[in-house]
Design a protein around this motif. Structure first.
Motif, PDB file in Angstrom:
ATOM      1  N   ARG B   9       6.371 -10.549 -15.886  1.00 56.62           N
ATOM      2  CA  ARG B   9       5.831 -10.419 -17.245  1.00 56.62           C
ATOM      3  C   ARG B   9       4.300 -10.571 -17.218  1.00 56.62           C
ATOM      4  O   ARG B   9       3.577  -9.854 -17.890  1.00 56.62           O
ATOM      5  N   LEU B  10       3.815 -11.497 -16.409  1.00 60.66           N
ATOM      6  CA  LEU B  10       2.368 -11.674 -16.292  1.00 60.66           C
ATOM      7  C   LEU B  10       1.701 -10.425 -15.700  1.00 60.66           C
ATOM      8  O   LEU B  10       0.631 -10.013 -16.149  1.00 60.66           O
ATOM      9  N   GLU B  11       2.355  -9.817 -14.707  1.00 61.05           N
ATOM     10  CA  GLU B  11       1.780  -8.580 -14.141  1.00 61.05           C
ATOM     11  C   GLU B  11       1.651  -7.515 -15.227  1.00 61.05           C
ATOM     12  O   GLU B  11       0.659  -6.785 -15.285  1.00 61.05           O
ATOM     13  N   ALA B  12       2.657  -7.427 -16.080  1.00 65.61           N
ATOM     14  CA  ALA B  12       2.601  -6.423 -17.157  1.00 65.61           C
ATOM     15  C   ALA B  12       1.453  -6.729 -18.122  1.00 65.61           C
ATOM     16  O   ALA B  12       0.703  -5.838 -18.532  1.00 65.61           O
ATOM     17  N   ILE B  13       1.306  -8.010 -18.469  1.00 64.80           N
ATOM     18  CA  ILE B  13       0.251  -8.396 -19.427  1.00 64.80           C
ATOM     19  C   ILE B  13      -1.139  -8.139 -18.843  1.00 64.80           C
ATOM     20  O   ILE B  13      -2.007  -7.539 -19.489  1.00 64.80           O
ATOM     21  N   PHE B  14      -1.358  -8.580 -17.612  1.00 62.79           N
ATOM     22  CA  PHE B  14      -2.683  -8.396 -17.035  1.00 62.79           C
ATOM     23  C   PHE B  14      -2.949  -6.932 -16.675  1.00 62.79           C
ATOM     24  O   PHE B  14      -4.087  -6.484 -16.671  1.00 62.79           O
ATOM     25  N   GLY B  15      -1.881  -6.194 -16.388  1.00 62.69           N
ATOM     26  CA  GLY B  15      -2.037  -4.758 -16.165  1.00 62.69           C
ATOM     27  C   GLY B  15      -2.541  -4.059 -17.417  1.00 62.69           C
ATOM     28  O   GLY B  15      -3.446  -3.226 -17.364  1.00 62.69           O
ATOM     29  N   LYS B  16      -1.979  -4.424 -18.549  1.00 63.53           N
ATOM     30  CA  LYS B  16      -2.415  -3.839 -19.827  1.00 63.53           C
ATOM     31  C   LYS B  16      -3.877  -4.183 -20.094  1.00 63.53           C
ATOM     32  O   LYS B  16      -4.666  -3.327 -20.497  1.00 63.53           O
ATOM     33  N   SER B  17      -4.234  -5.429 -19.839  1.00 59.46           N
ATOM     34  CA  SER B  17      -5.623  -5.840 -20.056  1.00 59.46           C
ATOM     35  C   SER B  17      -6.574  -5.070 -19.147  1.00 59.46           C
ATOM     36  O   SER B  17      -7.687  -4.705 -19.540  1.00 59.46           O
ATOM     37  N   SER B  18      -6.130  -4.782 -17.920  1.00 65.74           N
ATOM     38  CA  SER B  18      -6.975  -4.031 -16.988  1.00 65.74           C
ATOM     39  C   SER B  18      -7.190  -2.598 -17.463  1.00 65.74           C
ATOM     40  O   SER B  18      -8.288  -2.049 -17.358  1.00 65.74           O
ATOM     41  N   PHE B 274     -14.274   2.001  -4.677  1.00 66.45           N
ATOM     42  CA  PHE B 274     -13.371   3.002  -4.088  1.00 66.45           C
ATOM     43  C   PHE B 274     -12.377   2.353  -3.122  1.00 66.45           C
ATOM     44  O   PHE B 274     -11.244   2.794  -2.993  1.00 66.45           O
ATOM     45  N   GLY B 275     -12.860   1.334  -2.395  1.00 61.98           N
ATOM     46  CA  GLY B 275     -12.061   0.761  -1.316  1.00 61.98           C
ATOM     47  C   GLY B 275     -11.125  -0.359  -1.729  1.00 61.98           C
ATOM     48  O   GLY B 275     -10.389  -0.908  -0.903  1.00 61.98           O
ATOM     49  N   LEU B 276     -11.136  -0.723  -3.011  1.00 60.19           N
ATOM     50  CA  LEU B 276     -10.252  -1.802  -3.475  1.00 60.19           C
ATOM     51  C   LEU B 276      -8.792  -1.405  -3.313  1.00 60.19           C
ATOM     52  O   LEU B 276      -8.458  -0.229  -3.323  1.00 60.19           O
ATOM     53  N   PRO B 277      -7.898  -2.388  -3.173  1.00 68.06           N
ATOM     54  CA  PRO B 277      -6.489  -2.054  -2.987  1.00 68.06           C
ATOM     55  C   PRO B 277      -5.941  -1.298  -4.196  1.00 68.06           C
ATOM     56  O   PRO B 277      -6.227  -1.644  -5.335  1.00 68.06           O
ATOM     57  N   GLY B 278      -5.168  -0.249  -3.942  1.00 64.96           N
ATOM     58  CA  GLY B 278      -4.606   0.541  -5.045  1.00 64.96           C
ATOM     59  C   GLY B 278      -3.152   0.179  -5.272  1.00 64.96           C
ATOM     60  O   GLY B 278      -2.745  -0.953  -5.074  1.00 64.96           O
ATOM     61  N   GLY B 279      -2.402   1.181  -5.693  1.00 70.67           N
ATOM     62  CA  GLY B 279      -0.963   0.986  -5.883  1.00 70.67           C
ATOM     63  C   GLY B 279      -0.663  -0.145  -6.842  1.00 70.67           C
ATOM     64  O   GLY B 279      -1.262  -0.240  -7.920  1.00 70.67           O
ATOM     65  N   ARG B 280       0.236  -1.020  -6.425  1.00 66.55           N
ATOM     66  CA  ARG B 280       0.692  -2.108  -7.297  1.00 66.55           C
ATOM     67  C   ARG B 280      -0.456  -3.007  -7.733  1.00 66.55           C
ATOM     68  O   ARG B 280      -0.410  -3.624  -8.800  1.00 66.55           O
ATOM     69  N   TRP B 281      -1.497  -3.134  -6.898  1.00 67.87           N
ATOM     70  CA  TRP B 281      -2.575  -4.079  -7.206  1.00 67.87           C
ATOM     71  C   TRP B 281      -3.708  -3.471  -8.007  1.00 67.87           C
ATOM     72  O   TRP B 281      -4.631  -4.174  -8.397  1.00 67.87           O
ATOM     73  N   ARG B 282      -3.646  -2.163  -8.236  1.00 64.26           N
ATOM     74  CA  ARG B 282      -4.766  -1.468  -8.880  1.00 64.26           C
ATOM     75  C   ARG B 282      -5.169  -2.120 -10.204  1.00 64.26           C
ATOM     76  O   ARG B 282      -6.350  -2.211 -10.513  1.00 64.26           O
ATOM     77  N   HIS B 283      -4.191  -2.540 -10.980  1.00 68.69           N
ATOM     78  CA  HIS B 283      -4.510  -3.113 -12.293  1.00 68.69           C
ATOM     79  C   HIS B 283      -4.246  -4.612 -12.351  1.00 68.69           C
ATOM     80  O   HIS B 283      -4.088  -5.180 -13.437  1.00 68.69           O
ATOM     81  N   GLN B 284      -4.170  -5.263 -11.181  1.00 71.49           N
ATOM     82  CA  GLN B 284      -3.940  -6.706 -11.171  1.00 71.49           C
ATOM     83  C   GLN B 284      -5.228  -7.454 -10.830  1.00 71.49           C
ATOM     84  O   GLN B 284      -6.087  -6.916 -10.122  1.00 71.49           O
ATOM     85  N   PRO B 285      -5.356  -8.674 -11.308  1.00 73.11           N
ATOM     86  CA  PRO B 285      -6.567  -9.459 -11.003  1.00 73.11           C
ATOM     87  C   PRO B 285      -6.858  -9.538  -9.504  1.00 73.11           C
ATOM     88  O   PRO B 285      -8.021  -9.492  -9.099  1.00 73.11           O
ATOM     89  N   VAL B 286      -5.832  -9.618  -8.672  1.00 75.83           N
ATOM     90  CA  VAL B 286      -6.060  -9.730  -7.229  1.00 75.83           C
ATOM     91  C   VAL B 286      -6.616  -8.433  -6.642  1.00 75.83           C
ATOM     92  O   VAL B 286      -7.189  -8.433  -5.549  1.00 75.83           O
ATOM     93  N   GLY B 287      -6.462  -7.342  -7.367  1.00 74.52           N
ATOM     94  CA  GLY B 287      -6.958  -6.054  -6.879  1.00 74.52           C
ATOM     95  C   GLY B 287      -8.402  -5.788  -7.211  1.00 74.52           C
ATOM     96  O   GLY B 287      -8.961  -4.757  -6.810  1.00 74.52           O
ATOM     97  N   ARG B 288      -9.024  -6.716  -7.939  1.00 74.64           N
ATOM     98  CA  ARG B 288     -10.413  -6.473  -8.347  1.00 74.64           C
ATOM     99  C   ARG B 288     -11.397  -6.954  -7.280  1.00 74.64           C
ATOM    100  O   ARG B 288     -11.054  -7.716  -6.383  1.00 74.64           O
TER     101      ARG B 288
END
Lengths: 498, 498
Positions: B9-18, B274-288
């Motif tokens: 649920r947190l991934e969904a919330i922070f994904g939306k914020s991203s 450009f080089g940041l992790p994509g996929g599942r992490w693209r819109h997560q805080p850890v992917g920034r």
């Protein structure tokens, strides 16, 4: 001063939805004019999220109750009209279940992709299954909206683009058009054949020169560069917001007229946006442009009425010659004027002149109505399309690429849109006729590149009204009568047979 | 595969914020690079609304409970790091009451306006009252965040820009810097005086040629034009999103180096995105991106390490000469190399070279820390500023325009930001040192305009890590040690005293 009570709450809700719509409009413009390909997926995510948020805003559970309570609160006619338009927006948004909205959006984007290939290969059968899915979902959507609006299914779809547009009225004006159009096209072509052909200035016409000329003409028409821009995109459009209106064009170095007339067309749209009521109404439904018929009339009043007049070319011809270093007779006002009025029976709607254009639209209108109302099968579309062209234009497309595959609309889910093109052209003729009769300075002004008189009349009679009146009321107030095919016919006769 | 439970649920919330953040980033870019003036008010409305929606998303009432429950659910180290960064974002967003956020935003924008006039008139007294208001609200914000984070007030503000950044560590590295910098500046200037002065190529340098050169150098560095653009703005920046990174520059026809080195700097930022992790992490805080220190290191590793090397100029010099039709010795690689290494004691930070730049930053860091911690009065700022310049750089600003009024940061509410510039420069030196030691192809590659080896090392050791490690952990893994002023010192000694 913010409104209070249920009505005030509605103003806040619809205001928020409008601001989200503005943000969406900017992202849409960027997608078409600036975005590199790699941004497509992320942009789709951004736009889908903002669309969802806007949809949630105008379908909040409290709204039906607020709409009822607000009825007793609204005072002046603008508040009343605003509430009326709020209800319309809510009906369109709330009538359709979310899973149907999503299914249709997916079907549209799948079908659009298939269509691109099918069109290139002139193969209707390839796209038929996807188009069936789209049409089925469009009909489901139309049925849901029809029940909520209390109108027929086709009118429910039309209402999305032309609020209160009704096919019963369209049938009448299109029948009027059809009663004279096939014969008139023949007469216009004969008259054209009797005159010496206009000469085509030869290029190439440098993109940068075309861009500068475009800016010069936009400025003369009254485009406010403090509140807008001109850029380039594959498909020209007018986007952005009333405070920041972004128009686009594309340049063909072999032919300057497409970009020039395109820029004039989009500037007409932009002037409408610039002239909408601001202040308290800026983010309210009543403050928006009336509908696609009126919007198209504002682009066509510039492109087809004002800027295909002899007055316009008297002003523009020397500027064009200067822009491209052109010398010789082909740059004369008279030659350029006649060049702009070439009539031709063709297969492609977007290339059509103003005389044959209505035939393209009438064909599509009759077909989409029959399909939406279940009176026709999609598999019969190619043959029915070709029949329509034979009957109304006297030509038969050699294949479906030049036939029923040419337009994106149906494949992209836009059903009920086509008639607004010709309703807009007729409205433009009727408004221009009334404007030039009301103010004798309009045509001489255009002859000096001074569009202020025309803009003044349109501003007062169309732009500043927003959606406070229906299209019909607006037209009656501005021109003394509802839409009348006779005015359009008279315009064509004057211009092409005189 | 979407994560389940509270963590999911947190991934969904922070994904939306991203995604909302991405939309905001595009609107921000447009505002700086495209928007006509008249769009400012409507754009402010759009951005304020999206900011509010993003804030509401990451401060939803369910979040504190979700954060606790998710602790027991996260499995691998990336999920753990993601949850850690979620908590940080939530603390920063939730610690401060909405009315304080609003009051600070208003005070910042008022103070910024007053500052523009005060700076032009070199009149600190004029902006002092507005700056007092900003500082008071910044301190209130810092105090609230300090309590939530369990750190001191300055570190709470620093944490907004440099997560886990701690002034105790900065004090150590800045003390190391300060122990050699004043003497080193003198030595570098003496060494410079002993060498013949490099010759300045004379302009004008056409904007269009500069733009083409910029594109050529960006392509060599590895900028992906399928996922980004170069445009023009008053204040150059790197904006947009990892899929669609928009960098800007401005052109000075009298001096091509400012745009060229600026484009290289922003390209360094863009390569990180450009080089940041994509996929599942693209819109997560850890992917920034990790924080401002690491982000600045990626721009400076290009601008100050790779592209001020003799290898770079061996490749670039003939390209510059060709771009501007330059002939003669001033276009030689050696001359351009030495031109790029000019050291000068100046008053203005943004014009400073890499040798004197840290002095500008140390002065600001000490002052802002004292002000935030209440150990100094704002009215004493101009005098303290000038003392700092006398002590560290041996020069005294003639007025506050060239002194404490020069930077927008404090007036615009950015307190705790300054140290990241110099931490970034030191990090760049340390990463470049480790990279070139690890891969002997990096420098020869740069000499051929081939940045793939450098990009490969940075991609693996920095970009792809996102925020899965702290800045300190990342640096230790990549270079074998935490930030060490000795590496930066050694770099300066090699480059300026050799």
């Amino acid at each position: 001063m913010a409104a209070q009570g249920a009505y005030g709450r509605l103003e806040a809700i619809f205001g928020k939805s409008s601001i989200l719509g503005d943000a969406l409009a900017m992202l849409q413009w960027d997608m078409a004019a600036m975005m590199p390909e790699g941004g497509a997926e992320a942009r789709a995510d951004q736009m889908a999220l903002l669309q969802t948020l806007a949809h949630e805003t105008v379908t909040a559970p409290e709204i039906p109750d607020l709409l009822v309570r607000a009825e007793g609160e609204v005072g002046d006619s603008w508040e009343k009209a605003n509430l009326h338009e709020m209800r319309r927006q809510w009906v369109h948004a709330a009538a359709v279940p979310a899973d149907l909205v999503e299914a249709l959006a997916k079907a549209e984007s799948t079908c659009e992709m298939v269509w691109r290939k099918a069109r290139a290969e002139a193969d209707f059968a390839q796209v038929l299954p996807s188009l069936r899915t789209v049409l089925a979902l469009v009909r489901e959507t139309g049925q849901a909206k029809a029940e909520a609006l209390g109108v027929g299914i086709y009118d429910a779809l039309l209402d999305q683009y032309e609020p209160d547009g009704r096919s019963a009225e369209i049938d009448v004006v299109f029948a009027d058009l059809e009663s004279f159009l096939p014969a008139f096209i023949a007469q216009a072509l004969e008259a054209q054949a009797r005159r010496p052909a206009p000469r085509l200035p030869s290029g190439p016409f440098a993109t940068e020169s075309q861009r500068r000329l475009g800016h010069e003409v936009m400025a003369a028409l009254g485009f406010d560069f403090q509140r807008g821009r001109l850029d380039t995109s594959l498909h020209p459009f007018c986007g952005g917001t009333p405070d920041d209106t972004r128009i686009t064009t594309r340049y063909d170095e072999a032919d300057f007229t497409s970009a020039l007339m395109g820029v004039i067309h989009e500037t007409g749209h932009a002037l409408y946006e610039f002239g909408l009521p601001g202040g308290r109404w800026r983010h309210q439904p009543v403050g928006r442009a009336r509908g696609m018929q009126m919007h198209e009339s504002q682009s066509l009043i510039m492109e087809m009425q004002a800027c295909r007049s002899p007055e316009f070319w008297a002003w523009a011809a020397p500027r064009l010659a200067a822009a491209f270093g052109g010398k010789g007779d082909e740059w004369s006002a008279d030659n350029l004027y006649r060049l702009g009025l070439k009539v031709e029976r063709g297969f492609i709607r977007v290339d059509a002149d103003e005389v044959t254009y209505p035939a393209h639209v009438i064909i599509r209108y009759r077909l989409e109505k029959a399909l939406v109302e279940g009176r026709m099968e999609l598999s019969d579309l190619p043959a029915a399309w070709n029949d329509g062209y034979a009957r109304l234009l006297g030509i038969t497309p050699p294949d479906d690429r030049l036939g029923c595959l040419q337009d994106i609309h149906w494949f992209g889910g836009s059903w009920g849109y086509f008639p607004t093109y010709t309703l807009g052209a007729m409205t433009a003729a009727q408004l221009f006729d009334a404007a030039t009769q009301a103010d004798g300075n309009i045509l001489p002004g255009i002859g000096r590149g001074d569009f202020a008189p025309l803009r003044g009349w349109l501003g007062a009679n169309v732009h500043a009204k927003g959606s406070s009146l229906s299209t019909r009321e607006l037209l009656v107030q501005a021109t003394g009568r509802p839409l009348d095919a006779k005015v359009f016919e008279a315009h064509l006769r004057r211009r092409y047979l005189a």
